[in-house]
Design an enzyme around this catalytic site. Structure first.
Site, mmCIF file in Angstrom:
data_model
loop_
_atom_site.group_PDB
_atom_site.id
_atom_site.type_symbol
_atom_site.label_atom_id
_atom_site.label_comp_id
_atom_site.label_asym_id
_atom_site.label_seq_id
_atom_site.Cartn_x
_atom_site.Cartn_y
_atom_site.Cartn_z
ATOM 1 N N LYS A 1 -2.510 9.426 4.756
ATOM 2 C CA LYS A 1 -2.273 8.481 6.020
ATOM 3 C C LYS A 1 -1.256 7.752 6.039
ATOM 4 O O LYS A 1 -0.430 7.534 5.016
ATOM 5 C CB LYS A 1 -3.575 7.732 6.085
ATOM 6 N N ARG B 1 0.770 -1.338 0.070
ATOM 7 C CA ARG B 1 0.049 -0.023 0.082
ATOM 8 C C ARG B 1 0.926 1.233 0.026
ATOM 9 O O ARG B 1 0.259 2.420 -0.068
ATOM 10 C CB ARG B 1 -0.953 0.167 1.217
ATOM 11 N N ASP C 1 -7.881 7.143 12.576
ATOM 12 C CA ASP C 1 -8.205 5.810 11.736
ATOM 13 C C ASP C 1 -9.392 5.212 12.479
ATOM 14 O O ASP C 1 -9.699 5.573 13.571
ATOM 15 C CB ASP C 1 -6.908 5.120 11.613
ATOM 16 N N HIS D 1 -4.723 -3.073 13.233
ATOM 17 C CA HIS D 1 -5.978 -3.522 13.168
ATOM 18 C C HIS D 1 -6.013 -4.409 14.455
ATOM 19 O O HIS D 1 -7.174 -4.667 14.941
ATOM 20 C CB HIS D 1 -6.376 -4.124 11.730
#
Length: 524
Positions: free
Chosen positions: A200, A170, A287, A213
């Site tokens: 981000k 990413r 986030d 996460h």
């Protein structure tokens, strides 16, 4: 669609509670039950919600990032999304800002929609940065076709950890200049169609070995090191007038006065560093607040929402306890602080709806032509030369295709197929390997079995091998490529990339790309 009043009108019309409601961005799910849809409609109406962030389904949302629940395939997700956006907009007093993560296109969240290459592929492109502008523009057009105003992209994390479990592909790469240049082009392309962006994950998620996460990553670097590298793209892009900054869930003690708390709830980092030192005056968005890096530490409903707001976030993304969060903020916050965030959010919303006044095309872009050009400009010859490949091409080589998805077969079936491949190539001298790893993330060797890695390495060691890799180039850290005749990074397995790889092998075009990350040429 309802018209949006200017800030001065909204300031006087909204109650303090409604102003706080505008700061919340709950998750909306494209493939949801009617019961859940009605719950969200009620939440919007009763709490003056300001924005929504769309995900494919509850099974694919942030805390299920590792795929613990089965994600149901719905070929009509895009049409469902458009219908839901209209439905939610119809129950809101004022227009909602609709957001989504579309880092490589709506395909990141929605089936049967255009997909563009990952950032790591774009990072390989040299000189022709206009192609990255085109990617941002095309994705923005698709967002408009859906009714989306805000693409929560791009990632400007500098990925300098090959084992990073969540950023990696990413990121545009490990070089701060390249990351900044590509990100700016993507942003400019997005802005050209009137879609908002968000850089981000501040202050930089690239050098982590923990997925936020699932847990809280710890970055133990000095402030000088961070300013020189991780913070560089943020500072440069802030100077370009970007729309918003998303703060990640990271623990960076040197930026938080020695505290090992998440950056997303740190006043030292958001108000001190981002606002005061780096001079960012725009919207700060957290986030997703349901991510386990923070959510599991604050079981009292409303507490995390308050901490995130108090730290300096203007938009609370994926907040799960909104009524309690509003109540806690109203109880603890100064009215001036609420007004400050409300003003930023409302002016962003006002600007977004002023830009998107004209009716946009409701059809999705065709990505094929652009993907072809991206493939031509990113293809990277890592080892060997065109002459080496031409010489290999003149031999009586055999082609070995190693390609499967994670759900294709059980380990026993994979090992049976491996035995067949070993038998097929036993007497061959020259082998063209087309390797497509099952997954783009590094967990479990990118989804490959160790026996598959050992098999490829044995071939490279004992045969004359030309390898084309259709996947994350970090896979090469597991291969002894120094013994290969030639190695080519193709990055994606799209049809256009396969075609370009074929033409390169046949000598019809030259590789133009440069690997945007470092790999160990002497692995194993």
């Amino acid at each position: 669609m309802k018209k949006i009043p200017n800030y001065e009108v909204a300031k006087s019309e909204f109650s303090l509670s409604e102003k706080v409601g505008q700061l919340f961005m709950p998750a909306a799910f494209i493939n949801d039950t009617e019961e859940e849809i009605q719950k969200l409609e009620k939440l919007i109406q009763e709490n003056a919600i300001g924005s929504l962030c769309f995900f494919h389904s509850r099974a694919s949302a942030a805390t299920n990032y590792e795929g613990k629940k089965e994600v149901v395939y719905n070929a009509e997700s895009f049409e469902t999304l458009k219908a839901l956006i209209k439905r939610y907009q119809s129950v809101s007093k004022y227009p909602l800002l609709i957001a989504i993560d579309a880092e490589w296109g709506l395909a990141m969240r929605i089936e049967n929609t255009p997909q563009y290459p990952y950032n790591i592929t774009l990072g390989a492109i040299q000189k022709n940065v206009g192609l990255v502008f085109d990617v941002g523009r095309n994705i923005a057009k698709d967002c408009k076709a859906a009714g989306i105003h805000w693409n929560l992209a791009p990632c400007i994390d500098i990925n300098n950890n090959p084992d990073n479990p969540v950023i990696g592909y990413r990121s545009f790469g490990e070089d701060k200049i390249n990351v900044t240049e590509k990100a700016l082009a993507f942003i400019k392309g997005t802005q050209s169609e009137g879609i908002l962006t968000s850089i981000k994950h501040f202050p930089g998620h690239g050098d982590t070995a923990t997925d936020s996460h699932l847990g809280l990553p710890l970055i133990e670097k000095s402030k000088d090191e961070l300013v020189a590298n991780e913070l560089y793209p943020f500072q440069k892009l802030i100077g370009e007038g970007i729309d918003s900054v998303m703060v990640g869930h990271l623990s960076v003690p040197t930026l938080a006065n020695g505290q090992k708390i998440s950056t997303s709830i740190s006043k030292d980092i958001i108000k001190g560093l981002l606002r005061n030192e780096m001079g960012f005056n725009g919207v700060v968005i957290s986030d997703a607040l349901n991510m386990h890096a923070v959510s599991k530490n604050y079981p009292n409903k409303g507490e995390l929402e308050w901490l995130a707001f108090e730290a300096g976030n203007d938009v609370l993304c994926f907040a799960e306890h909104i009524p309690q969060g509003i109540e806690t903020i109203l109880k603890n916050a100064f009215e001036e602080r609420i007004e400050e965030s409300f003003q930023r959010v409302w002016k962003l919303k006002e600007r977004s709806f002023q830009i998107q006044t004209q009716e946009s095309n409701t059809n999705l872009e065709n990505p094929n032509e652009l993907n072809r050009r991206l493939a031509e400009n990113s293809l990277t010859l890592l080892k060997g030369s065109d002459t080496d490949i031409a010489t290999f091409r003149s031999t009586d080589f055999c082609t070995l295709t190693i390609k499967r998805s994670m759900r294709d077969s059980e380990p026993e079936e994979i090992l049976d197929r491996l035995k067949e491949m070993k038998s097929e190539v036993e007497k061959e001298k020259d082998i063209l390997i087309l390797l497509t790893p099952p997954q783009v993330k590094p967990a479990n060797i990118f989804g490959l079995l160790q026996q598959e890695i050992d098999f490829v390495n044995a071939l490279i060691r004992t045969k004359s091998v030309v390898l084309y890799l259709f996947g994350n180039p970090y896979v090469l850290n597991h291969l002894n490529i120094q013994n290969a005749k030639a190695v080519v990074a193709v990055y994606q397995n799209f049809t256009e990339f396969q075609d370009v790889a074929t033409e390169h092998f046949l000598g019809k075009l030259k590789a133009k790309g440069k690997l945007p990350v470092s790999v160990n040429m002497n692995a194993n």
